[in-house]
Design a protein around this motif. Structure first.
Motif, mmCIF file in Angstrom:
data_model
loop_
_atom_site.group_PDB
_atom_site.id
_atom_site.type_symbol
_atom_site.label_atom_id
_atom_site.label_comp_id
_atom_site.label_asym_id
_atom_site.label_seq_id
_atom_site.Cartn_x
_atom_site.Cartn_y
_atom_site.Cartn_z
ATOM 1 N N LEU A 95 -7.041 -6.402 -3.095
ATOM 2 C CA LEU A 95 -6.087 -5.338 -2.779
ATOM 3 C C LEU A 95 -5.044 -5.180 -3.890
ATOM 4 C CD1 LEU A 95 -4.500 -4.725 0.710
ATOM 5 C CD2 LEU A 95 -3.165 -4.438 -1.367
ATOM 6 N N LEU B 85 -4.080 -2.102 -6.611
ATOM 7 C CA LEU B 85 -2.754 -1.564 -6.910
ATOM 8 C C LEU B 85 -2.501 -1.544 -8.418
ATOM 9 C CD1 LEU B 85 -0.506 -3.204 -4.163
ATOM 10 C CD2 LEU B 85 -1.014 -0.785 -4.419
ATOM 11 N N LEU C 173 0.810 -1.218 0.000
ATOM 12 C CA LEU C 173 0.000 0.000 0.000
ATOM 13 C C LEU C 173 0.847 1.273 0.000
ATOM 14 C CD1 LEU C 173 -2.716 -1.021 2.622
ATOM 15 C CD2 LEU C 173 -3.059 -0.775 0.155
ATOM 16 N N ALA D 171 -8.408 -1.148 -3.483
ATOM 17 C CA ALA D 171 -7.409 -1.631 -2.514
ATOM 18 C C ALA D 171 -7.960 -1.566 -1.089
ATOM 19 C CB ALA D 171 -6.127 -0.804 -2.625
#
Length: 303
Positions: free
Chosen positions: A277, A281, A102, A130
């Motif tokens: 997630l 990205l 992240l 995400a």
């Protein structure tokens, strides 16, 4: 070895180190108090970094601006890793790597709200995906090495890491990477010394087991030193978006390594959250990757 093959090998090595470092951190606290493992990491890294600085005959600036830059850099070291090491009590090595994925999103948010930089609609959409993945992971509960408190600690770790990058750039001290790293390790070591009185009662009474010692050395030599040289070499040689892809690749590899080497069994809910997630990205980087691909094709046609 050709220049292209050399860069590919460097890139592969960096991905490997960043994928295995979370597991090394988890193993390094197996037979040590988590904060003692952190403190010892910097106590060992500092003399090695100084030796490298001397061998490479690089200058080590000590003016006010340089020390400001070292302080800023230390927030990506002990500032970030303090929360990471504490989080090892709550989440697995694979989850640690996933949370560090992240970092570009966190950096994007800091840039947007503090430096007023522009974020496209696609990037905002990627962030939302995400965050949805992160929410799914949190819903998995305290089982499966996924604890919401650990997730919170890792968010603080990632924030400290991303903020440090902006801080170093804002100081703009124009210091060579090796000197910057050494100075940041020095400041981190001084901070580690301040931690010692609070954890003295947990000081190791005997030599840790072999796995703990090897893991600790791995975090020092591979993660703190060799990865640093790989990273700064790639920063100078390849497109930033290509380098940023490591944040998508390393969590997937780290999850696999943790499952195989550390028996970190993840539930279907956690795996679903991880996929969502990582998809976020990919969406976040999509336009940048397209632009990077077009630039590479243009340069290829010109040659």
């Amino acid at each position: 070895m050709s220049s292209k093959a050399n860069l590919m090998a460097t890139y592969g090595l960096l991905v490997f180190i960043w994928s295995t470092t979370p597991l090394a951190i988890v193993w390094s606290v197996t037979d040590l108090h988590m904060l003692w493992a952190l403190v010892l990491r910097f106590f060992i890294a500092l003399p090695l970094a100084i030796c490298l600085l001397l061998v490479l005959k690089r200058q080590f600036p000590t003016d006010k601006v340089a020390w400001h830059s070292y302080l800023a850099g230390s927030f990506s070291l002990i500032g970030s890793q303090f929360f990471t090491y504490v989080a090892t009590n709550y989440i697995s090595s694979g989850m640690i790597a996933l949370m560090f994925g992240l970092a570009p999103i966190m950096a994007g948010l800091i840039g947007r709200f503090y430096f007023k930089s522009y974020l496209s609609a696609m990037q905002w959409f990627g962030m939302c995906i995400a965050l949805l993945g992160l929410a799914i992971i949190c819903l998995a509960g305290t089982a499966q090495h996924v604890h919401p408190f650990g997730i919170g600690l890792m968010l603080l770790s990632v924030f400290s890491y991303a903020a440090s990058i902006f801080w170093v750039k804002k100081v703009n001290a124009n210091i060579e990477p090796v000197a910057q790293a050494t100075g940041s390790i020095l400041v981190s070591t001084l901070a580690a010394i301040c931690i010692v009185p609070f954890i003295w009662q947990h000081a190791p009474q005997q030599m840790p087991d072999l796995k703990t010692c090897l893991a600790l050395l791995y975090t020092v030599v591979m993660a703190s030193l060799i990865a640093m040289f790989c990273y700064f070499k790639l920063v100078q040689k390849i497109q930033p978006t290509t380098l940023s892809l490591t944040t998508v690749m390393t969590p997937m590899i780290a999850l696999f390594i943790g499952a195989v080497l550390n028996q970190e069994k993840l539930s279907m809910m956690v795996m679903l959250g991880a996929v969502v997630l990582l998809s976020g990205l990919f969406v976040y980087f999509y336009k940048d990757l397209q632009a990077s691909r077009k630039l590479a094709q243009k340069l290829k046609s010109q040659n």
